[in-house]
Motif scaffolding. Sequence first.
Motif, mmCIF file in Angstrom:
data_model
loop_
_atom_site.group_PDB
_atom_site.id
_atom_site.type_symbol
_atom_site.label_atom_id
_atom_site.label_comp_id
_atom_site.label_asym_id
_atom_site.label_seq_id
_atom_site.Cartn_x
_atom_site.Cartn_y
_atom_site.Cartn_z
ATOM 1 N N GLY B 41 -35.412 -32.052 -55.875
ATOM 2 C CA GLY B 41 -36.172 -31.355 -54.845
ATOM 3 C C GLY B 41 -35.375 -30.410 -53.979
ATOM 4 N N ARG B 42 -34.167 -30.083 -54.407
ATOM 5 C CA ARG B 42 -33.334 -29.204 -53.584
ATOM 6 C C ARG B 42 -32.850 -28.021 -54.407
ATOM 7 N NH1 ARG B 42 -29.167 -32.915 -50.320
ATOM 8 N NH2 ARG B 42 -28.939 -30.976 -49.185
ATOM 9 N N GLY B 43 -32.224 -27.099 -53.733
ATOM 10 C CA GLY B 43 -31.682 -25.929 -54.405
ATOM 11 C C GLY B 43 -30.400 -26.255 -55.125
ATOM 12 N N LEU B 44 -29.760 -25.233 -55.630
ATOM 13 C CA LEU B 44 -28.527 -25.419 -56.370
ATOM 14 C C LEU B 44 -27.322 -25.278 -55.450
ATOM 15 C CD1 LEU B 44 -30.602 -24.696 -58.646
ATOM 16 C CD2 LEU B 44 -28.636 -23.824 -59.895
ATOM 17 N N GLN B 45 -26.400 -26.185 -55.612
ATOM 18 C CA GLN B 45 -25.174 -26.168 -54.828
ATOM 19 C C GLN B 45 -24.017 -25.793 -55.744
ATOM 20 O OE1 GLN B 45 -23.615 -29.998 -53.576
ATOM 21 N NE2 GLN B 45 -22.914 -29.129 -51.641
ATOM 22 N N LEU B 46 -23.283 -24.762 -55.376
ATOM 23 C CA LEU B 46 -22.128 -24.358 -56.168
ATOM 24 C C LEU B 46 -20.999 -25.360 -55.968
ATOM 25 C CD1 LEU B 46 -20.689 -22.290 -57.974
ATOM 26 C CD2 LEU B 46 -20.033 -21.064 -55.892
ATOM 27 N N LEU B 47 -20.501 -25.905 -57.075
ATOM 28 C CA LEU B 47 -19.413 -26.872 -57.018
ATOM 29 C C LEU B 47 -18.062 -26.205 -57.275
ATOM 30 C CD1 LEU B 47 -20.998 -29.753 -59.119
ATOM 31 C CD2 LEU B 47 -21.002 -29.487 -56.623
ATOM 32 N N PHE B 48 -17.976 -25.480 -58.380
ATOM 33 C CA PHE B 48 -16.726 -24.843 -58.780
ATOM 34 C C PHE B 48 -17.024 -23.478 -59.394
ATOM 35 C CE2 PHE B 48 -14.066 -28.542 -58.290
ATOM 36 C CZ PHE B 48 -14.899 -29.614 -58.586
ATOM 37 N N TYR B 49 -16.049 -22.575 -59.272
ATOM 38 C CA TYR B 49 -16.116 -21.341 -60.022
ATOM 39 C C TYR B 49 -14.727 -21.012 -60.529
ATOM 40 C CZ TYR B 49 -14.285 -18.893 -55.896
ATOM 41 O OH TYR B 49 -13.512 -18.462 -54.841
ATOM 42 N N SER B 50 -14.723 -20.181 -61.579
ATOM 43 C CA SER B 50 -13.449 -19.815 -62.203
ATOM 44 C C SER B 50 -13.506 -18.354 -62.642
ATOM 45 C CB SER B 50 -13.179 -20.711 -63.412
ATOM 46 O OG SER B 50 -12.062 -20.238 -64.131
ATOM 47 N N VAL B 51 -12.492 -17.595 -62.268
ATOM 48 C CA VAL B 51 -12.432 -16.191 -62.655
ATOM 49 C C VAL B 51 -11.474 -15.971 -63.813
ATOM 50 C CG1 VAL B 51 -13.099 -15.399 -60.362
ATOM 51 C CG2 VAL B 51 -10.677 -15.643 -60.928
ATOM 52 N N GLY B 52 -10.824 -17.037 -64.285
ATOM 53 C CA GLY B 52 -9.918 -16.893 -65.418
ATOM 54 C C GLY B 52 -9.361 -18.237 -65.848
ATOM 55 N N ILE B 53 -8.677 -18.238 -66.974
ATOM 56 C CA ILE B 53 -8.085 -19.477 -67.513
ATOM 57 C C ILE B 53 -7.191 -20.124 -66.466
ATOM 58 C CG2 ILE B 53 -6.570 -20.448 -69.281
ATOM 59 C CD1 ILE B 53 -7.479 -18.232 -71.150
ATOM 60 N N GLY B 54 -7.422 -21.407 -66.255
ATOM 61 C CA GLY B 54 -6.592 -22.161 -65.335
ATOM 62 C C GLY B 54 -6.841 -21.889 -63.869
#
Lengths: 115, 113
Positions: B41-54
């Motif tokens: 019943g809730r929106g999406l929460q961003l946990l992690f993001y990655s812009v490149g390997i590692g």
Amino acid sequence: AQSVTRLDSHVSVSEGTPVLLRCNYSSSYSPSLFWYVQHPNKGLQLLLKYTSAATLVKGINGFEAEFKKSETSFHLTKPSAHMSDAAEYFCVVSPFSGGYNKLIFGAGTRLAVHP
Amino acid sequence: SQTIHQWPATLVQPVGSPLSLECTVEGTSNPNLYWYRQAAGRGLQLLFYSVGIGQISSEVPQNLSASRPQDRQFILSSKKLLLSDSGFYLCAWTGQGPNTEAFFGQGTRLTVV
């Protein structure tokens, strides 16, 4: 900070009648705005996006949205609802910062379509 | 065309057990990758993001971690699951640069019991 606010948690319409899902945004500059749809236990599908081009944006499945800067709104509409439109809809603002697109989701609007 | 695969679709795990969810993208290179969690019943929460390997950035402190061992592979992990980790987890990718939309996987329904 950028944010979006959905104005209705639930919307119920009859099949064949118009759909209006309301979204207001907050942004210090011209935002990128999106509408996504999610069917139960599924991923999200992009309906349409606004990126500072035409203010009336047409999407898939007959949906469209109008960007109104004076009202800070980005409402989603469809002239005639279909049973398959029943789903949850999310308005999203996406600032680009630090090298990535940070999609900021509002709470969803659940659309029910009745025969 | 680009596709994103996420598995498993559903998972029931006991409290204290480890977790590994995998996401892979095909048909593109150098994507930005994301893990979201959606509580009922809730929106999406961003946990992690990655812009490149590692390169992993965390948005919120939590019991989870993420890794990107290859350009198009993104893994969400935990050493010991908590009840509060239950939810619907979604992997997504975007292209580089602004104004690009996100493409989502089909999600993983995690229930911690």
